[in-house]
Design a protein around this motif. Structure first.
Motif, PDB file in Angstrom:
ATOM      1  N   SER A 132       0.827  -1.204   0.000  1.00  0.00           N
ATOM      2  CA  SER A 132       0.000   0.000   0.000  1.00  0.00           C
ATOM      3  C   SER A 132       0.861   1.254   0.000  1.00  0.00           C
ATOM      4  CB  SER A 132      -0.942  -0.005   1.202  1.00  0.00           C
ATOM      5  OG  SER A 132      -0.212  -0.051   2.408  1.00  0.00           O
ATOM      6  N   TRP A 133       0.209   2.353  -0.329  1.00  0.00           N
ATOM      7  CA  TRP A 133       0.867   3.661  -0.383  1.00  0.00           C
ATOM      8  C   TRP A 133      -0.134   4.708   0.077  1.00  0.00           C
ATOM      9  CZ3 TRP A 133      -1.046   7.721  -3.169  1.00  0.00           C
ATOM     10  CH2 TRP A 133      -0.254   8.879  -3.187  1.00  0.00           C
ATOM     11  N   TYR A 134       0.362   5.761   0.721  1.00  0.00           N
ATOM     12  CA  TYR A 134      -0.490   6.847   1.176  1.00  0.00           C
ATOM     13  C   TYR A 134       0.147   8.187   0.853  1.00  0.00           C
ATOM     14  CZ  TYR A 134      -2.674   3.187   3.951  1.00  0.00           C
ATOM     15  OH  TYR A 134      -3.296   2.031   4.346  1.00  0.00           O
ATOM     16  N   ALA A 135      -0.685   9.154   0.528  1.00  0.00           N
ATOM     17  CA  ALA A 135      -0.229  10.515   0.395  1.00  0.00           C
ATOM     18  C   ALA A 135       0.160  11.033   1.779  1.00  0.00           C
ATOM     19  CB  ALA A 135      -1.328  11.386  -0.208  1.00  0.00           C
ATOM     20  N   ASP A 136       1.119  11.927   1.816  1.00  0.00           N
ATOM     21  CA  ASP A 136       1.573  12.473   3.102  1.00  0.00           C
ATOM     22  C   ASP A 136       0.429  13.127   3.874  1.00  0.00           C
ATOM     23  OD1 ASP A 136       4.855  13.543   1.925  1.00  0.00           O
ATOM     24  OD2 ASP A 136       4.143  11.610   2.668  1.00  0.00           O
ATOM     25  N   SER A 137      -0.514  13.692   3.142  1.00  0.00           N
ATOM     26  CA  SER A 137      -1.602  14.428   3.779  1.00  0.00           C
ATOM     27  C   SER A 137      -2.539  13.521   4.585  1.00  0.00           C
ATOM     28  CB  SER A 137      -2.413  15.186   2.725  1.00  0.00           C
ATOM     29  OG  SER A 137      -2.905  14.299   1.734  1.00  0.00           O
ATOM     30  N   VAL A 138      -2.513  12.210   4.324  1.00  0.00           N
ATOM     31  CA  VAL A 138      -3.433  11.302   5.022  1.00  0.00           C
ATOM     32  C   VAL A 138      -2.699  10.210   5.784  1.00  0.00           C
ATOM     33  CG1 VAL A 138      -5.170  11.732   3.237  1.00  0.00           C
ATOM     34  CG2 VAL A 138      -3.744   9.666   3.110  1.00  0.00           C
ATOM     35  N   LYS A 139      -1.398  10.171   5.645  1.00  0.00           N
ATOM     36  CA  LYS A 139      -0.630   9.109   6.289  1.00  0.00           C
ATOM     37  C   LYS A 139      -0.848   9.135   7.806  1.00  0.00           C
ATOM     38  CE  LYS A 139       3.083   8.462   4.050  1.00  0.00           C
ATOM     39  NZ  LYS A 139       4.435   8.634   3.494  1.00  0.00           N
ATOM     40  N   GLY A 140      -1.107   7.969   8.375  1.00  0.00           N
ATOM     41  CA  GLY A 140      -1.356   7.873   9.804  1.00  0.00           C
ATOM     42  C   GLY A 140      -2.806   8.068  10.192  1.00  0.00           C
ATOM     43  N   ARG A 141      -3.622   8.560   9.264  1.00  0.00           N
ATOM     44  CA  ARG A 141      -5.043   8.789   9.549  1.00  0.00           C
ATOM     45  C   ARG A 141      -5.943   7.889   8.702  1.00  0.00           C
ATOM     46  NH1 ARG A 141      -7.367  13.467   8.322  1.00  0.00           N
ATOM     47  NH2 ARG A 141      -5.933  13.954   6.594  1.00  0.00           N
ATOM     48  N   PHE A 142      -5.540   7.598   7.489  1.00  0.00           N
ATOM     49  CA  PHE A 142      -6.331   6.774   6.568  1.00  0.00           C
ATOM     50  C   PHE A 142      -5.686   5.407   6.439  1.00  0.00           C
ATOM     51  CE2 PHE A 142      -8.314  10.350   3.754  1.00  0.00           C
ATOM     52  CZ  PHE A 142      -8.748  10.984   4.913  1.00  0.00           C
ATOM     53  N   ALA A 143      -6.516   4.398   6.191  1.00  0.00           N
ATOM     54  CA  ALA A 143      -6.016   3.044   5.956  1.00  0.00           C
ATOM     55  C   ALA A 143      -6.789   2.410   4.807  1.00  0.00           C
ATOM     56  CB  ALA A 143      -6.163   2.199   7.210  1.00  0.00           C
ATOM     57  N   ILE A 144      -6.052   1.889   3.844  1.00  0.00           N
ATOM     58  CA  ILE A 144      -6.664   1.225   2.701  1.00  0.00           C
ATOM     59  C   ILE A 144      -6.567  -0.282   2.888  1.00  0.00           C
ATOM     60  CG2 ILE A 144      -4.545   1.230   1.316  1.00  0.00           C
ATOM     61  CD1 ILE A 144      -6.319   1.783  -1.155  1.00  0.00           C
ATOM     62  N   SER A 145      -7.590  -0.982   2.506  1.00  0.00           N
ATOM     63  CA  SER A 145      -7.598  -2.436   2.635  1.00  0.00           C
ATOM     64  C   SER A 145      -8.470  -3.017   1.542  1.00  0.00           C
ATOM     65  CB  SER A 145      -8.110  -2.866   4.010  1.00  0.00           C
ATOM     66  OG  SER A 145      -9.445  -2.442   4.203  1.00  0.00           O
ATOM     67  N   ARG A 146      -8.451  -4.349   1.405  1.00  0.00           N
ATOM     68  CA  ARG A 146      -9.319  -4.977   0.418  1.00  0.00           C
ATOM     69  C   ARG A 146      -9.782  -6.334   0.939  1.00  0.00           C
ATOM     70  NH1 ARG A 146      -6.403  -8.821   0.796  1.00  0.00           N
ATOM     71  NH2 ARG A 146      -4.820  -9.596  -0.671  1.00  0.00           N
ATOM     72  N   ASP A 147     -10.950  -6.736   0.461  1.00  0.00           N
ATOM     73  CA  ASP A 147     -11.545  -8.017   0.820  1.00  0.00           C
ATOM     74  C   ASP A 147     -11.717  -8.809  -0.464  1.00  0.00           C
ATOM     75  OD1 ASP A 147     -13.506 -10.079   1.274  1.00  0.00           O
ATOM     76  OD2 ASP A 147     -14.100  -9.053   3.105  1.00  0.00           O
ATOM     77  N   ASN A 148     -10.932  -9.872  -0.599  1.00  0.00           N
ATOM     78  CA  ASN A 148     -10.973 -10.659  -1.833  1.00  0.00           C
ATOM     79  C   ASN A 148     -12.331 -11.295  -2.071  1.00  0.00           C
ATOM     80  OD1 ASN A 148      -8.477 -10.312  -3.042  1.00  0.00           O
ATOM     81  ND2 ASN A 148      -7.498 -11.785  -1.687  1.00  0.00           N
ATOM     82  N   VAL A 149     -12.949 -11.784  -1.003  1.00  0.00           N
ATOM     83  CA  VAL A 149     -14.222 -12.487  -1.149  1.00  0.00           C
ATOM     84  C   VAL A 149     -15.303 -11.517  -1.619  1.00  0.00           C
ATOM     85  CG1 VAL A 149     -16.016 -13.777   0.049  1.00  0.00           C
ATOM     86  CG2 VAL A 149     -13.598 -14.223   0.555  1.00  0.00           C
ATOM     87  N   LYS A 150     -15.340 -10.359  -1.017  1.00  0.00           N
ATOM     88  CA  LYS A 150     -16.359  -9.365  -1.369  1.00  0.00           C
ATOM     89  C   LYS A 150     -15.959  -8.537  -2.577  1.00  0.00           C
ATOM     90  CE  LYS A 150     -18.206  -8.926   3.315  1.00  0.00           C
ATOM     91  NZ  LYS A 150     -18.492  -8.006   4.448  1.00  0.00           N
ATOM     92  N   ARG A 151     -14.713  -8.687  -3.034  1.00  0.00           N
ATOM     93  CA  ARG A 151     -14.216  -7.901  -4.165  1.00  0.00           C
ATOM     94  C   ARG A 151     -14.421  -6.412  -3.907  1.00  0.00           C
ATOM     95  NH1 ARG A 151     -13.414 -10.349  -9.107  1.00  0.00           N
ATOM     96  NH2 ARG A 151     -14.443  -8.657 -10.235  1.00  0.00           N
TER      97      ARG A 151
END
Length: 123
Positions: A57-76
């Motif tokens: 994963s990668w985050y912009a500096d403006s959101v780092k530490g506050r936002f989290a990206i994830s994914r669910d393979n089953v739910k796509r």
């Protein structure tokens, strides 16, 4: 790939929201999913990205530490958990996908886009 973004809304500063991006169509294996945002009068900004297979994963500096990206393979479905929201996070948020990978996700070009979902953070 068809993408459907949802989860936007109105929240007070300091609050949280979770955006979802449901994908349909071709396999997502090897794809990179990204979240972008565009505030009124500003250019579109890349916020976060995740490799569907490796979860890199990668985050912009403006959101780092506050936002989290994830994914669910089953739910796509890809998610963007947004915490400690600030008024400057107010924007329309878009999800996107590409079959390409890159070492620098901040410069990645995307092929598929979902419709936007509005996030408004009040002070």
């Amino acid at each position: 790939v068809q993408l459907q973004a949802s989860g936007g809304g109105l929240v007070q500063a300091g609050g949280s929201l979770r955006l979802s991006c449901a994908a349909s169509g071709r396999t997502l294996s090897g794809s990179v999913m990204g979240w972008f945002r565009q505030a009124p009068g500003k250019e579109r900004e890349s916020v976060a990205a995740i490799n569907w297979s490796s979860s890199r994963s990668w985050y912009a500096d403006s959101v780092k530490g506050r936002f989290a990206i994830s994914r669910d393979n089953v739910k796509r479905t890809a998610y963007l958990q947004m915490n400690s929201l600030k008024p400057e996070d107010t924007a329309i948020y878009y999800c996107a996908a590409t079959n390409r990978d890159a070492s620098d996700y901040s410069r990645l070009q995307y092929d598929y886009w979902g419709q936007g979902t509005l996030v408004t953070v009040s002070s």
